[in-house]
Design a protein around this motif. Structure first.
Motif, short mmCIF file in Angstrom:
data_model
loop_
_atom_site.label_atom_id
_atom_site.label_comp_id
_atom_site.label_asym_id
_atom_site.label_seq_id
_atom_site.Cartn_x
_atom_site.Cartn_y
_atom_site.Cartn_z
N ILE A 158 -12.85 16.86 10.46
CA ILE A 158 -12.15 17.67 9.81
C ILE A 158 -13.03 17.96 8.47
N ALA A 159 -12.93 19.23 7.93
CA ALA A 159 -13.74 19.91 6.91
C ALA A 159 -12.98 18.93 5.61
N LYS A 160 -14.01 19.01 4.52
CA LYS A 160 -13.79 18.08 3.37
C LYS A 160 -12.68 18.68 2.50
N GLY A 161 -12.78 20.21 2.62
CA GLY A 161 -11.66 20.91 1.96
C GLY A 161 -10.39 20.60 2.68
N SER A 162 -10.39 20.47 3.92
CA SER A 162 -9.15 20.14 4.55
C SER A 162 -8.43 18.74 4.02
N PHE A 163 -9.68 17.77 3.60
CA PHE A 163 -9.13 16.50 3.35
C PHE A 163 -8.14 16.51 2.20
N TYR A 164 -8.61 17.41 1.22
CA TYR A 164 -7.86 17.44 -0.09
C TYR A 164 -6.57 18.17 0.10
N GLN A 165 -6.34 18.63 1.17
CA GLN A 165 -4.87 19.37 1.55
C GLN A 165 -4.17 18.34 1.85
N TYR A 166 -4.71 17.29 2.62
CA TYR A 166 -4.04 16.27 3.27
C TYR A 166 -3.58 15.14 1.77
N PHE A 167 -4.63 14.76 1.26
CA PHE A 167 -4.67 13.62 0.32
C PHE A 167 -5.12 14.13 -0.89
N THR A 168 -4.73 13.52 -2.08
CA THR A 168 -4.98 13.75 -3.44
C THR A 168 -6.48 13.49 -3.79
N ASP A 169 -6.78 12.22 -3.14
CA ASP A 169 -8.23 11.65 -3.51
C ASP A 169 -8.55 10.65 -2.34
N LYS A 170 -9.38 9.86 -2.84
CA LYS A 170 -9.94 8.64 -1.72
C LYS A 170 -8.87 7.47 -1.89
N LEU A 171 -8.42 7.56 -3.11
CA LEU A 171 -7.40 6.24 -3.39
C LEU A 171 -6.17 6.63 -2.77
N ASP A 172 -5.77 7.70 -2.75
CA ASP A 172 -4.64 8.16 -2.16
C ASP A 172 -4.78 7.83 -0.78
N LEU A 173 -5.48 8.03 -0.32
CA LEU A 173 -5.78 7.56 1.47
C LEU A 173 -5.80 6.31 1.40
N TYR A 174 -6.52 5.51 0.90
CA TYR A 174 -6.67 4.28 0.91
C TYR A 174 -5.19 3.40 0.61
N ILE A 175 -4.48 3.66 -0.21
CA ILE A 175 -3.22 3.24 -0.66
C ILE A 175 -2.29 3.40 0.62
N TYR A 176 -2.30 4.50 0.97
CA TYR A 176 -1.60 4.98 2.33
C TYR A 176 -1.84 4.18 3.49
N ILE A 177 -3.13 3.96 3.94
CA ILE A 177 -3.48 3.32 4.97
C ILE A 177 -3.18 1.61 4.98
N MET A 178 -3.34 1.21 3.56
CA MET A 178 -3.04 -0.03 3.24
C MET A 178 -1.59 -0.37 3.32
N THR A 179 -0.71 0.72 2.92
CA THR A 179 0.80 0.59 2.89
C THR A 179 1.20 0.39 4.39
N LEU A 180 0.40 1.35 5.31
CA LEU A 180 0.79 1.16 6.79
C LEU A 180 0.74 -0.23 7.26
N VAL A 181 -0.33 -0.67 7.01
CA VAL A 181 -0.71 -1.98 7.57
C VAL A 181 0.28 -3.17 7.05
N ILE A 182 0.69 -3.05 5.70
CA ILE A 182 1.59 -3.87 5.12
C ILE A 182 3.01 -3.76 5.89
N GLU A 183 3.28 -2.59 6.11
CA GLU A 183 4.55 -2.30 6.72
C GLU A 183 4.59 -2.81 8.18
N LYS A 184 3.61 -2.62 8.62
CA LYS A 184 3.29 -3.25 10.21
C LYS A 184 3.46 -4.93 10.03
N LYS A 185 2.72 -5.43 9.19
CA LYS A 185 2.98 -6.79 8.93
C LYS A 185 4.25 -7.43 8.71
#
Length: 210
Positions: free
Chosen positions: A44-71
């Motif tokens: 994906i283009a870097k510009g597209s990334f910022y259409q999906y997530f506000t920043d790196k922390l936004d993505l990080y919290i999202y995937i950590m939340t997915l893992v916590i939900e799974k657990k």
């Protein structure tokens, strides 16, 4: 949380981005893990990334939340199968099943392992805040169930006891990390079980001489 544009992607594309992000954040701490790397591996283009997530922390919290939900979901299903166990036995069971979770989802275990070594306090606090919301729900349900069975006094503050049990879980993980540099309980079952039993004995039986 991701922006709406992320959820407009195909499921395969969303899963690819999530999978790559887990891989990247599992192999390096937050500050070193790069958006460029995630974009390149996800095609994906870097510009597209910022259409999906506000920043790196936004993505990080999202995937950590997915893992916590799974657990939490994994543990909820198990506890539902073992309703007849006492609260103390259920908590012991959570640690044993935590080992099974690590074996069944090694990529999540690796991410959790990397997070345990995270030294960016802002990032740690943001993730812990989200994680505590979900684990609190699980422990509150366990305590309420124990109250209904008459196993725990109805006068006990449910939230206070659930917070104490969550702290116990955190304490065990910190102990394993400080002692062995690893929170992977599969390597240190005996040490983990001994510590868990000692802590649970204090919580459930107190410290007064018998």
């Amino acid at each position: 949380m991701p922006n709406p544009a992320f959820f407009n992607l195909s499921e395969d594309k969303r899963n690819l981005i999530i999978s790559v992000a887990i891989e990247v954040f599992s192999s390096a701490n937050y500050d070193i893990a790069s958006i460029n790397q995630i974009c390149k591996k996800s095609n994906i283009a870097k510009g597209s990334f910022y259409q999906y997530f506000t920043d790196k922390l936004d993505l990080y919290i999202y995937i950590m939340t997915l893992v916590i939900e799974k657990k939490v979901s994994f543990f909820t299903i198990i506890l539902d199968q073992f309703k007849t166990l006492t609260l103390l036995e259920q908590i012991r069971l959570l640690f044993i099943k935590g080992i099974e979770f690590s074996k069944e989802y090694p990529q999540y275990a690796a991410l959790g392992e990397q997070f345990s070594k995270e030294n960016n306090e802002t990032v740690k606090s943001a993730v812990i805040k989200e994680g505590e919301k979900q684990s609190e729900t699980l422990f509150v349900q366990m305590v309420d169930h124990a109250k209904l069975k008459g196993e725990v006094s109805s006068k006990v503050d449910t939230l206070a006891l659930s917070m104490m049990l969550q702290s116990l879980n955190k304490t065990v993980n910190e102990y394993m990390l400080n002692k062995f540099g690893d929170i992977n309980h599969t390597h240190y079952n005996e040490d983990t079980n001994k510590l868990v039993d000692s802590l649970l004995n204090i919580v459930f039986n107190g410290i007064k001489p018998i």
